[in-house]
Design a protein around this motif. Structure first.
Motif, PDB file in Angstrom:
ATOM      1  N   LEU A  50      -1.690  -1.326  -4.204  1.00  0.00           N
ATOM      2  CA  LEU A  50      -2.852  -0.295  -3.948  1.00  0.00           C
ATOM      3  C   LEU A  50      -2.254   0.774  -3.028  1.00  0.00           C
ATOM      4  CD1 LEU A  50      -4.843  -3.606  -3.010  1.00  0.00           C
ATOM      5  CD2 LEU A  50      -5.468  -1.993  -4.917  1.00  0.00           C
ATOM      6  N   HIS A  51      -3.435   1.717  -2.962  1.00  0.00           N
ATOM      7  CA  HIS A  51      -3.039   2.856  -2.326  1.00  0.00           C
ATOM      8  C   HIS A  51      -4.331   3.064  -1.122  1.00  0.00           C
ATOM      9  CE1 HIS A  51      -1.417   3.267  -6.149  1.00  0.00           C
ATOM     10  NE2 HIS A  51      -0.422   4.198  -5.496  1.00  0.00           N
ATOM     11  N   ASP A  52      -3.784   3.192   0.215  1.00  0.00           N
ATOM     12  CA  ASP A  52      -4.555   2.807   1.279  1.00  0.00           C
ATOM     13  C   ASP A  52      -5.238   4.221   1.590  1.00  0.00           C
ATOM     14  OD1 ASP A  52      -1.948   3.283   2.205  1.00  0.00           O
ATOM     15  OD2 ASP A  52      -2.554   3.095   4.192  1.00  0.00           O
ATOM     16  N   ASN A  74      10.010   3.370   2.557  1.00  0.00           N
ATOM     17  CA  ASN A  74       9.941   4.572   2.360  1.00  0.00           C
ATOM     18  C   ASN A  74       9.419   5.170   0.840  1.00  0.00           C
ATOM     19  OD1 ASN A  74      11.391   7.017   1.272  1.00  0.00           O
ATOM     20  ND2 ASN A  74      12.987   6.555   2.598  1.00  0.00           N
ATOM     21  N   HIS A  75       8.579   5.888   0.848  1.00  0.00           N
ATOM     22  CA  HIS A  75       7.694   6.396  -0.253  1.00  0.00           C
ATOM     23  C   HIS A  75       8.041   8.066  -0.663  1.00  0.00           C
ATOM     24  CE1 HIS A  75       5.400   5.520  -3.720  1.00  0.00           C
ATOM     25  NE2 HIS A  75       4.290   6.250  -3.398  1.00  0.00           N
ATOM     26  N   THR A  76       9.291   8.521   0.004  1.00  0.00           N
ATOM     27  CA  THR A  76       9.885   9.691  -0.211  1.00  0.00           C
ATOM     28  C   THR A  76       9.087  10.676   0.974  1.00  0.00           C
ATOM     29  OG1 THR A  76       8.273  10.923  -1.893  1.00  0.00           O
ATOM     30  CG2 THR A  76      10.477   9.668  -2.530  1.00  0.00           C
ATOM     31  N   PHE A  96       0.902  -1.315  -0.033  1.00  0.00           N
ATOM     32  CA  PHE A  96       0.069  -0.104  -0.188  1.00  0.00           C
ATOM     33  C   PHE A  96       0.873   1.432  -0.084  1.00  0.00           C
ATOM     34  CE2 PHE A  96      -2.406  -3.550   1.974  1.00  0.00           C
ATOM     35  CZ  PHE A  96      -3.604  -3.471   1.225  1.00  0.00           C
ATOM     36  N   ASP A  97       0.633   2.282  -1.131  1.00  0.00           N
ATOM     37  CA  ASP A  97       1.351   3.233  -0.912  1.00  0.00           C
ATOM     38  C   ASP A  97       0.678   4.566  -0.566  1.00  0.00           C
ATOM     39  OD1 ASP A  97       3.373   1.528  -2.260  1.00  0.00           O
ATOM     40  OD2 ASP A  97       3.332   2.672  -4.242  1.00  0.00           O
ATOM     41  N   ASP A  98       1.494   5.537  -0.414  1.00  0.00           N
ATOM     42  CA  ASP A  98       0.874   6.889  -0.301  1.00  0.00           C
ATOM     43  C   ASP A  98       0.378   7.367   1.251  1.00  0.00           C
ATOM     44  OD1 ASP A  98       1.640   6.893  -2.801  1.00  0.00           O
ATOM     45  OD2 ASP A  98      -0.207   7.887  -3.498  1.00  0.00           O
ATOM     46  N   GLY A  99       0.326   6.394   2.000  1.00  0.00           N
ATOM     47  CA  GLY A  99      -0.344   6.714   3.266  1.00  0.00           C
ATOM     48  C   GLY A  99       0.437   7.001   4.244  1.00  0.00           C
ATOM     49  N   THR A 108       7.685  13.795   0.529  1.00  0.00           N
ATOM     50  CA  THR A 108       6.778  14.788  -0.108  1.00  0.00           C
ATOM     51  C   THR A 108       6.037  13.981  -1.265  1.00  0.00           C
ATOM     52  OG1 THR A 108       8.154  16.232  -1.374  1.00  0.00           O
ATOM     53  CG2 THR A 108       7.568  16.902   0.838  1.00  0.00           C
ATOM     54  N   HIS A 109       6.301  12.853  -1.557  1.00  0.00           N
ATOM     55  CA  HIS A 109       5.941  12.258  -2.935  1.00  0.00           C
ATOM     56  C   HIS A 109       6.418  12.785  -4.088  1.00  0.00           C
ATOM     57  CE1 HIS A 109       3.143   9.884  -5.483  1.00  0.00           C
ATOM     58  NE2 HIS A 109       3.169   8.949  -4.450  1.00  0.00           N
ATOM     59  N   VAL A 110       7.628  12.831  -4.465  1.00  0.00           N
ATOM     60  CA  VAL A 110       8.212  13.500  -5.424  1.00  0.00           C
ATOM     61  C   VAL A 110       8.726  12.308  -6.513  1.00  0.00           C
ATOM     62  CG1 VAL A 110       9.033  15.608  -4.331  1.00  0.00           C
ATOM     63  CG2 VAL A 110      10.371  13.903  -4.191  1.00  0.00           C
TER      64      VAL A 110
HETATM   65 ZN   LIG Z   1       2.624   6.940  -4.607  1.00  0.00          ZN
END
Ligand SMILES: [Zn+2]
Length: 189
Positions: free
Chosen positions: A156-158, A65-67, A14-17, A69-71
């Motif tokens: 997926l993105h939660d 780790n997904h950075t 799961f990304d972005d959370g 600030t999502h860059v």
């Molecule tokens: Zn992402």
């Protein structure tokens, strides 16, 4: 035909959370089903939701780790990109007490110079239902169930209600089909 009792492995990521609103629902659903997953967190979201990050670790999930600030990391200097990465590792380590091992670069964008400098394990994916784009639970479930194969990593993105609902449905459907959900270290190592 010989019965194959070995279950087919697959991993959920799961990304972005974390999302204050949707991640708790997902964590609850995963716990209920005895499933562990991996969460690639955006540093600034983690900083705002430290309790959810601690819950992930407590429940046996992998935190990556997904950075910060999502860059898109290959759209900046290596120094700027490394700062995005290390700031995220610092915030996650502060919350969990653990060193972060895995990184998923947003948009899958990394470059060679960065790869040399960053000694983390890069994790991409095999199944991408574009859940962020359609935001429709049944479409997401259908796309994953129809395309998944043994040892795949599902993306997926939660941060969407539809994705969280889809994830829990996907688990129920694939378990019926003989799949076992593992954390990605079991697939990568
Ligand atoms: Zn992402």
């Amino acid at each position: 035909m010989k019965q194959n009792i070995e279950r087919k492995k697959v991993a959920l990521t799961f990304d972005d959370g974390p999302s204050e609103k949707y991640t708790p629902i997902l964590l609850e659903g995963l716990k209920k089903r005895g499933v562990r997953a991996a969460f690639f967190l955006v540093g600034e979201n983690a900083r705002e939701n430290p309790k959810l990050v601690q819950q992930m670790i407590k429940d046996g999930h992998i935190v990556g780790n997904h950075t910060y600030t999502h860059v898109q990391l290959n759209g900046m200097t290596v120094e700027q990109a490394m700062k995005e990465i290390t700031d995220t590792n610092d915030v996650l380590k502060k919350i969990t007490g653990q060193q972060v091992v895995y990184i998923r670069p947003p948009f899958g964008a990394f470059d060679e110079e960065l790869d040399e400098k960053c000694d983390m394990i890069q994790v991409l994916w095999n199944v991408d239902p574009l859940d962020w784009k359609c935001q429709n639970c049944s479409t997401v479930v259908k796309r994953v169930v129809e395309n998944v194969q043994e040892n795949d990593i599902i993306l997926l993105h939660d941060i969407y209600a539809s994705s969280v609902e889809a994830a829990l449905n996907i688990i129920d459907v694939l378990k019926e089909q003989g799949y076992e959900f593992v954390t990605l270290d079991e697939l990568l190592l």
